[in-house]
Design a protein around this motif. Structure first.
Motif, PDB file in Angstrom:
ATOM      1  N   UNK A  49       5.365  -2.471   6.625  1.00 23.28           N
ATOM      2  CA  UNK A  49       4.159  -3.293   6.660  1.00 23.28           C
ATOM      3  C   UNK A  49       3.241  -2.927   7.804  1.00 23.28           C
ATOM      4  N   UNK A  50       3.810  -2.431   8.885  1.00 26.85           N
ATOM      5  CA  UNK A  50       3.023  -2.039  10.056  1.00 26.85           C
ATOM      6  C   UNK A  50       2.566  -0.584   9.981  1.00 26.85           C
ATOM      7  N   UNK A  51       2.757   0.033   8.828  1.00 29.22           N
ATOM      8  CA  UNK A  51       2.270   1.394   8.642  1.00 29.22           C
ATOM      9  C   UNK A  51       3.301   2.476   8.863  1.00 29.22           C
ATOM     10  N   UNK A  52       4.563   2.119   9.048  1.00 28.86           N
ATOM     11  CA  UNK A  52       5.606   3.108   9.268  1.00 28.86           C
ATOM     12  C   UNK A  52       5.898   3.939   8.033  1.00 28.86           C
TER      13      UNK A  52
ATOM     14  N   UNK B 182       5.237   1.117  15.948  1.00 27.74           N
ATOM     15  CA  UNK B 182       4.155   1.042  16.922  1.00 27.74           C
ATOM     16  C   UNK B 182       3.100   0.027  16.542  1.00 27.74           C
ATOM     17  N   UNK B 183       3.516  -1.111  16.012  1.00 27.30           N
ATOM     18  CA  UNK B 183       2.587  -2.126  15.518  1.00 27.30           C
ATOM     19  C   UNK B 183       1.755  -2.724  16.646  1.00 27.30           C
TER      20      UNK B 183
ATOM     21  N   UNK C  62      -2.552 -13.440   7.432  1.00 24.41           N
ATOM     22  CA  UNK C  62      -3.420 -13.424   8.608  1.00 24.41           C
ATOM     23  C   UNK C  62      -3.729 -12.025   9.123  1.00 24.41           C
ATOM     24  N   UNK C  63      -2.990 -11.026   8.653  1.00 22.61           N
ATOM     25  CA  UNK C  63      -3.243  -9.641   9.068  1.00 22.61           C
ATOM     26  C   UNK C  63      -3.139  -8.732   7.850  1.00 22.61           C
ATOM     27  N   UNK C  64      -3.861  -7.614   7.858  1.00 22.82           N
ATOM     28  CA  UNK C  64      -3.715  -6.661   6.742  1.00 22.82           C
ATOM     29  C   UNK C  64      -2.383  -5.932   6.833  1.00 22.82           C
ATOM     30  N   UNK C  65      -1.622  -5.988   5.761  1.00 26.30           N
ATOM     31  CA  UNK C  65      -0.344  -5.295   5.688  1.00 26.30           C
ATOM     32  C   UNK C  65      -0.356  -4.353   4.494  1.00 26.30           C
ATOM     33  N   UNK C  66       0.493  -3.349   4.551  1.00 26.46           N
ATOM     34  CA  UNK C  66       0.704  -2.501   3.383  1.00 26.46           C
ATOM     35  C   UNK C  66       1.003  -3.397   2.177  1.00 26.46           C
TER      36      UNK C  66
END
Length: 358
Positions: free
Chosen positions: A68-71, A220-221, A335-339
């Protein structure tokens, strides 16, 4: 479109976690057997305990927190997150010993397994003392190995350094929560506040929030993602523990792997018990306190306490709280953009964790 695959199985995650654990434990088996053949009992017990059963929820939350954090998917990340299962094994082995539980996942608990080994061999001393000593050591070994598995996963040292804090905090928190649970059973604190704190530190944080933050740290979120994961993970982890508390009193042994009403016999001071005591009349309150923590509580006694918990509305309040906490958790994901795939899977994991469909 929402996937029909179990959220723990997406991307073959459960099988990948099992593969990583199998390889790690096979390596440890060789090391242990090189020390002494007598340690075959230890490695056999730990391989059976870790590899047979288990929902793999914690690696799943860690993995999808990472994604979700782009990993980017990698076997090293899956292996590192699989170390969470060894933390879980340590906590369960020790918890079963503290509670004097006979079974776990439908099989003898570790301390009972080693007590039986002592009896069968006709060794000197007390079998139960031997079983307890073995369980303490095996639980400690799992905790030590969790660190070794994370560090030996093949992650870049800088990436690993980012995750160190979340991993260390998690292991401290679960031990603190375990002690508070033991304390509540001894000092008789039946307050809802203490029950909530035990649920948060003994289970909620290390089941959902810390695995998510561990995965996010590996990716590295940024700070907003970490905050959203905490806002999702803490209420969801508490809801997970509340479901566990309900199953501990009302669950089917075929589903829980433990005798019906075991939490009552063990004297667990949960939200369910706190809510029932708050609303019970004097006679019901006395009956609940008298039966709670009685290891000889028979099926009729379990049914009597279940009836009190239900009649006071405590069971209904627990279900309402599970629903409310899960709603709060899911709202945090927006509340945040996630994958998108991670968002969908974290949503599915929330439902699975609180309904126990996996």
């Amino acid at each position: 479109m929402t996937s029909t695959v179990s959220p723990v199985d997406r991307h073959g995650l459960r099988a990948r976690v099992d593969k990583a654990l199998t390889a790690f434990l096979a390596h440890q088996r060789t090391r242990m057997h090189d020390i002494d053949d007598a340690l075959r009992d230890v490695t056999a017990a730990l391989e059976a305990f870790v590899l047979r059963g288990g929902k793999r929820l914690r690696p799943a939350f860690g993995y999808w927190g990472y994604r979700g954090a782009g990993g980017i998917d990698s076997d090293a990340v899956v292996t590192g997150l699989s170390a969470l299962e060894l933390v879980q094994a340590s906590a369960l082995i020790h918890d079963d010993l503290i509670d004097r539980s006979d079974t776990r996942r439908g099989e003898p608990s570790v301390h009972r397994r080693f007590a039986a080994r002592h009896r069968a061999a006709g060794w000197h001393g007390d079998p139960d003392d031997f079983g307890a000593s073995a369980a303490i050591l095996l639980g400690d070994l799992c905790l030590a190995w969790s660190d070794e598995m994370l560090h030996g996963a093949g992650l870049d040292p800088e990436v690993l350094a980012r995750a160190r804090g979340a991993f260390d905090e998690m292991r401290t928190e679960v031990m603190a929560g375990q002690y508070l649970d033991v304390l509540a059973q001894s000092d008789g604190d039946t307050s809802a506040e203490r029950a909530a704190k035990i649920a948060i530190y003994k289970s909620a944080k290390y089941t959902v929030e810390r695995p998510l933050l561990l995965g996010a740290a590996l990716a590295g979120a940024a700070a907003p993602v970490l905050a959203a994961y905490s806002a999702y993970g803490l209420p969801l982890g508490e809801a997970f523990q509340l479901r566990d508390d309900v199953l501990g009193v009302f669950g089917d042994p075929a589903q829980t792997g433990k005798p019906a009403g075991d939490d009552l016999r063990e004297g667990k001071r949960t939200f369910l018990i706190a809510a029932a005591l708050r609303e019970a009349g004097p006679a019901d309150r006395d009956a609940l306190l008298a039966g709670l923590g009685d290891p000889a509580l028979d099926p009729a006694g379990v049914d009597r306490l279940r009836a009190i918990i239900t009649q006071t509305g405590a069971l209904a309040r627990a279900e309402e709280r599970i629903t409310a906490l899960t709603g709060t958790a899911l709202a945090a994901l927006t509340t945040v953009p996630l994958d998108p795939e991670a968002h969908d899977t974290l949503t599915a994991l929330a439902a699975a964790a609180t309904r126990r469909t996996i």
